[in-house]
Design a protein around this motif. Structure first.
Motif, short mmCIF file in Angstrom:
data_model
loop_
_atom_site.label_atom_id
_atom_site.label_comp_id
_atom_site.label_asym_id
_atom_site.label_seq_id
_atom_site.Cartn_x
_atom_site.Cartn_y
_atom_site.Cartn_z
N ASP A 16 9.91 -10.84 -1.02
CA ASP A 16 10.45 -9.51 -1.20
C ASP A 16 11.70 -9.67 -0.47
OD1 ASP A 16 10.98 -7.25 -1.33
OD2 ASP A 16 9.15 -6.14 -0.17
N SER A 19 12.92 -6.17 0.91
CA SER A 19 12.38 -5.73 2.22
C SER A 19 12.83 -6.49 3.39
CB SER A 19 11.02 -5.41 2.32
OG SER A 19 10.50 -6.59 2.08
N ARG A 56 -0.40 -7.02 -5.28
CA ARG A 56 0.76 -6.50 -4.07
C ARG A 56 0.97 -4.81 -4.56
NH1 ARG A 56 6.60 -6.38 -4.79
NH2 ARG A 56 7.49 -7.04 -2.69
N SER A 57 1.12 -4.52 -5.85
CA SER A 57 1.25 -3.00 -6.01
C SER A 57 0.21 -2.19 -5.67
CB SER A 57 1.38 -2.97 -7.83
OG SER A 57 1.45 -1.50 -8.09
N LYS A 60 1.08 -1.79 -1.85
CA LYS A 60 2.16 -0.98 -1.54
C LYS A 60 2.03 0.49 -1.91
CE LYS A 60 4.80 -4.56 -0.69
NZ LYS A 60 4.92 -4.73 0.79
N GLU A 61 1.12 0.72 -3.06
CA GLU A 61 0.89 2.14 -3.43
C GLU A 61 0.05 2.99 -2.19
OE1 GLU A 61 -1.40 1.97 -7.01
OE2 GLU A 61 0.31 1.19 -8.12
N ASN A 63 0.30 2.09 0.78
CA ASN A 63 0.95 2.10 2.13
C ASN A 63 0.41 1.34 3.33
OD1 ASN A 63 3.42 2.88 3.60
ND2 ASN A 63 2.16 4.50 4.76
#
Length: 327
Positions: A16, A19, A56-57, A60-61, A63
């Motif tokens: 990433d 970030s 990974r999604s 992230k969704e 949090n």
């Protein structure tokens, strides 16, 4: 062509690049320790499969933070591609500054009251059969975050009842009653890592106490003799072979079931240097000795990490216990 990731920190950047943030300001004043080139047996492939991206999604969704990312784990590509992830609760800022650790140190934020529910939802979405929950050290909290651990366990049980749960906890140093809260929540595996031999604690793990950690693991068995216990160390930090063998004996006195031994990898020039790379044959030797000392399960290899193959290992633990009981 296979892309090879040569350092833990480069791996994190490859995952990433958006970030990237300054890490370890508390180590800025420390002298540089050159990062040794890794031997061929430690190289890993870069991540990138569709399942990896889906995992990974989901993270992230919801949090969430994973120790896979924060610690720059070399096995992340493999685990996430198999829908395995280890969640790191209570934020991404630790109150301690261990010399080996790639997690940032500082003043943590307040606990997220939605984190237990979000974790449970993510576990259900990912269809995890086994999940590992770990955390930063939270010395700022009265119970060290024990109740938050319990809340996360309960939320996972509600959202995904069939998922087995492994916790990898801090030492709860000077937090009376904290351990009892976590054990009462009934995780399937209680893991607390010693990280290294006692002679290294002042320079490698200065905020911790070796025999407190041994006692913590022993106390778990006193509270619930049926709960599996687990601990792990890194090698390559200057430890002597006889020190590792003594550590094994200390863990067996505490009735620890499962031992992991992996190679320490230096996250940056500001971290403790790798003093030697242990060969696969030496790891095999440690594994053999550990089994003779009575551990129910041992994982010892250069890329062994506490959470690597945790689900498969839990199944092996259950099978080993049944064999021991004569079933």
């Amino acid at each position: 062509m296979v892309t090879i990731i040569d350092t833990v920190s480069n791996k994190a950047k490859a995952i990433d690049s958006v970030s990237v943030r300054p890490r370890h300001p508390e180590k800025a004043h420390k002298p540089d320790n050159p990062v040794m080139r890794k031997p061929d047996w430690i190289r890993v492939k870069a991540p990138g499969s569709p399942v990896y991206k889906e995992t990974r999604s989901i993270v992230k969704e919801n949090n969430l933070v994973t120790v896979c990312e924060e610690a720059g784990c070399p096995n992340m590509g493999e685990c996430w591609s198999q829908r395995h992830a280890s969640f790191m609760i209570m934020g991404e800022t630790c109150t301690r500054a261990c010399a080996f650790c790639n997690v940032s140190t500082g003043i943590p934020n307040a606990l997220d009251p939605k984190e237990p529910e979000n974790t449970g939802r993510a576990v259900a979405q990912m269809g995890l059969k086994h999940v590992v929950i770990t955390s930063v050290d939270r010395d700022d909290l009265a119970d060290g975050g024990a109740q938050h651990f319990a809340d996360v366990i309960h939320a996972i049980r509600a959202a995904s009842p069939e998922t087995t749960i492994e916790v990898l906890t801090p030492d709860f140093l000077r937090k009376d009653g904290a351990l009892e809260i976590v054990v009462a929540a009934k995780p399937d595996v209680f893991n607390h890592n010693l990280e290294t031999v006692p002679s290294n604690y002042l320079k490698v793990r200065p905020g911790a106490r070796y025999f407190h950690s041994i006692r913590l693991l022993q106390r778990v068995k006193e509270l619930d003799p049926t709960m599996f216990t687990k601990s792990g160390i890194m090698v390559g930090l200057g430890e002597e072979r006889n020190e590792i063998l003594q550590l094994m004996d200390d863990l067996r006195v505490a009735e620890v079931d499962f031992l992991t031994i992996g190679q320490y990898l230096q996250p940056s020039k500001k971290h403790h240097p790798v003093l030697n790379f242990v060969t696969p044959d030496e790891f095999k030797g440690y594994e053999t000795i550990a089994y003779t000392k009575g551990f129910m399960l041992v994982s010892a290899s250069p890329l062994t990490r506490s959470s690597h193959h945790a689900g498969d290992d839990f199944a092996k633990l259950k099978a080993a216990r049944m064999t021991k009981l004569g079933h």
